[in-house]
Design a protein around this motif. Structure first.
Motif, PDB file in Angstrom:
ATOM      1  N   ILE A   9      13.032   3.448  -8.292  1.00 31.68           N
ATOM      2  CA  ILE A   9      12.645   4.854  -8.353  1.00 31.68           C
ATOM      3  C   ILE A   9      11.303   5.027  -7.645  1.00 31.68           C
ATOM      4  CG2 ILE A   9      11.942   6.743  -9.875  1.00 31.68           C
ATOM      5  CD1 ILE A   9      13.931   5.700 -11.938  1.00 31.68           C
ATOM      6  N   THR A  10      11.259   6.000  -6.705  1.00 33.71           N
ATOM      7  CA  THR A  10      10.017   6.278  -5.985  1.00 33.71           C
ATOM      8  C   THR A  10       9.394   7.600  -6.419  1.00 33.71           C
ATOM      9  OG1 THR A  10      11.186   7.371  -4.172  1.00 33.71           O
ATOM     10  CG2 THR A  10      10.780   4.992  -3.961  1.00 33.71           C
ATOM     11  N   GLN A  11      10.203   8.492  -6.991  1.00 34.49           N
ATOM     12  CA  GLN A  11       9.695   9.794  -7.413  1.00 34.49           C
ATOM     13  C   GLN A  11      10.587  10.332  -8.528  1.00 34.49           C
ATOM     14  OE1 GLN A  11       9.845  12.712  -4.283  1.00 34.49           O
ATOM     15  NE2 GLN A  11       8.550  14.160  -5.361  1.00 34.49           N
ATOM     16  N   VAL A  12       9.976  10.959  -9.537  1.00 37.92           N
ATOM     17  CA  VAL A  12      10.715  11.579 -10.637  1.00 37.92           C
ATOM     18  C   VAL A  12      10.501  13.083 -10.548  1.00 37.92           C
ATOM     19  CG1 VAL A  12      10.947  11.774 -13.146  1.00 37.92           C
ATOM     20  CG2 VAL A  12      10.489   9.543 -12.098  1.00 37.92           C
ATOM     21  N   ILE A  13      11.612  13.826 -10.592  1.00 37.91           N
ATOM     22  CA  ILE A  13      11.578  15.286 -10.532  1.00 37.91           C
ATOM     23  C   ILE A  13      12.409  15.799 -11.711  1.00 37.91           C
ATOM     24  CG2 ILE A  13      12.078  17.315  -9.136  1.00 37.91           C
ATOM     25  CD1 ILE A  13      12.182  15.324  -6.704  1.00 37.91           C
ATOM     26  N   GLY A  14      11.756  16.110 -12.823  1.00 41.71           N
ATOM     27  CA  GLY A  14      12.482  16.554 -14.017  1.00 41.71           C
ATOM     28  C   GLY A  14      13.398  15.470 -14.532  1.00 41.71           C
ATOM     29  N   ASN A  15      14.705  15.769 -14.600  1.00 41.97           N
ATOM     30  CA  ASN A  15      15.702  14.801 -15.069  1.00 41.97           C
ATOM     31  C   ASN A  15      16.404  14.107 -13.913  1.00 41.97           C
ATOM     32  OD1 ASN A  15      15.066  15.525 -17.662  1.00 41.97           O
ATOM     33  ND2 ASN A  15      16.747  16.977 -17.855  1.00 41.97           N
ATOM     34  N   ALA A  16      15.765  14.093 -12.745  1.00 41.25           N
ATOM     35  CA  ALA A  16      16.335  13.457 -11.555  1.00 41.25           C
ATOM     36  C   ALA A  16      15.284  12.539 -10.936  1.00 41.25           C
ATOM     37  CB  ALA A  16      16.773  14.511 -10.550  1.00 41.25           C
ATOM     38  N   ALA A  17      15.741  11.655 -10.046  1.00 46.86           N
ATOM     39  CA  ALA A  17      14.823  10.723  -9.395  1.00 46.86           C
ATOM     40  C   ALA A  17      15.266  10.464  -7.965  1.00 46.86           C
ATOM     41  CB  ALA A  17      14.768   9.407 -10.164  1.00 46.86           C
ATOM     42  N   VAL A  18      14.282  10.231  -7.098  1.00 44.72           N
ATOM     43  CA  VAL A  18      14.528   9.781  -5.731  1.00 44.72           C
ATOM     44  C   VAL A  18      14.440   8.260  -5.765  1.00 44.72           C
ATOM     45  CG1 VAL A  18      13.677   9.818  -3.354  1.00 44.72           C
ATOM     46  CG2 VAL A  18      13.560  11.893  -4.764  1.00 44.72           C
ATOM     47  N   ILE A  19      15.406   7.602  -5.132  1.00 44.26           N
ATOM     48  CA  ILE A  19      15.524   6.145  -5.225  1.00 44.26           C
ATOM     49  C   ILE A  19      15.512   5.527  -3.832  1.00 44.26           C
ATOM     50  CG2 ILE A  19      16.986   4.251  -6.053  1.00 44.26           C
ATOM     51  CD1 ILE A  19      18.212   6.404  -7.995  1.00 44.26           C
ATOM     52  N   ARG A  20      14.818   4.385  -3.692  1.00 42.67           N
ATOM     53  CA  ARG A  20      14.861   3.594  -2.467  1.00 42.67           C
ATOM     54  C   ARG A  20      15.869   2.476  -2.719  1.00 42.67           C
ATOM     55  NH1 ARG A  20      11.172   3.301   1.539  1.00 42.67           N
ATOM     56  NH2 ARG A  20       9.662   4.301   0.171  1.00 42.67           N
ATOM     57  N   PRO A  21      17.077   2.585  -2.123  1.00 46.20           N
ATOM     58  CA  PRO A  21      18.088   1.544  -2.338  1.00 46.20           C
ATOM     59  C   PRO A  21      17.642   0.197  -1.768  1.00 46.20           C
ATOM     60  CG  PRO A  21      19.060   3.513  -1.342  1.00 46.20           C
ATOM     61  CD  PRO A  21      17.574   3.663  -1.277  1.00 46.20           C
ATOM     62  N   PHE A  22      17.884  -0.880  -2.488  1.00 44.99           N
ATOM     63  CA  PHE A  22      17.562  -2.220  -1.995  1.00 44.99           C
ATOM     64  C   PHE A  22      18.442  -2.531  -0.787  1.00 44.99           C
ATOM     65  CE2 PHE A  22      16.443  -3.237  -6.632  1.00 44.99           C
ATOM     66  CZ  PHE A  22      15.114  -2.892  -6.442  1.00 44.99           C
ATOM     67  N   GLY A  23      17.847  -3.107   0.261  1.00 44.08           N
ATOM     68  CA  GLY A  23      18.606  -3.523   1.437  1.00 44.08           C
ATOM     69  C   GLY A  23      18.827  -2.426   2.463  1.00 44.08           C
ATOM     70  N   PHE A  24      18.228  -1.233   2.287  1.00 41.68           N
ATOM     71  CA  PHE A  24      18.426  -0.132   3.231  1.00 41.68           C
ATOM     72  C   PHE A  24      17.110   0.279   3.891  1.00 41.68           C
ATOM     73  CE2 PHE A  24      22.250   0.012   0.768  1.00 41.68           C
ATOM     74  CZ  PHE A  24      23.224   0.488   1.638  1.00 41.68           C
ATOM     75  N   GLY A  25      16.134  -0.611   3.954  1.00 40.49           N
ATOM     76  CA  GLY A  25      14.855  -0.322   4.594  1.00 40.49           C
ATOM     77  C   GLY A  25      14.106   0.788   3.887  1.00 40.49           C
ATOM     78  N   ALA A  26      13.643   1.777   4.665  1.00 44.94           N
ATOM     79  CA  ALA A  26      12.840   2.871   4.117  1.00 44.94           C
ATOM     80  C   ALA A  26      13.684   4.075   3.699  1.00 44.94           C
ATOM     81  CB  ALA A  26      11.793   3.305   5.143  1.00 44.94           C
ATOM     82  N   ALA A  27      15.010   3.944   3.706  1.00 46.51           N
ATOM     83  CA  ALA A  27      15.896   5.061   3.349  1.00 46.51           C
ATOM     84  C   ALA A  27      15.665   5.481   1.895  1.00 46.51           C
ATOM     85  CB  ALA A  27      17.353   4.661   3.536  1.00 46.51           C
TER      86      ALA A  27
END
Length: 85
Positions: A9-27
């Motif tokens: 998890i890179t960012q939390v927005i309320g009940n949601a989160a932005v995620i950096r998937p492992f193995g996909f670089g900076a995506a």
């Protein structure tokens, strides 16, 4: 068809989160919601006290920046966070 991936998890927005998937670089994913689980507590009656039944909605897993999570990501960019990783 969905992909089940693990990431951080890179960012939390309320009940949601932005995620950096492992193995996909900076995506990064779009904000993905966590599951909502309803917990129902029955009413309790004692000798001196009575407590009515209660229903509580709990977000699972707990969202915090830096946590590893498992999530499902669909072709249309939607998805859901499934569990702590």
């Amino acid at each position: 068809m969905a992909q089940v991936l693990k990431g951080k998890i890179t960012q939390v927005i309320g009940n949601a989160a932005v995620i950096r998937p492992f193995g996909f670089g900076a995506a990064l994913t779009p904000p993905l919601p966590a599951q909502s689980i309803e917990v129902k507590f029955p009413s309790i009656s004692g000798t001196d006290h009575t407590h009515p039944a209660q229903t509580v909605t709990v977000i699972h897993p707990t969202l915090a920046v830096g946590n590893d999570v498992v999530f499902a990501l669909f072709e249309d960019g939607t998805g859901i966070i499934i569990a702590e990783g």
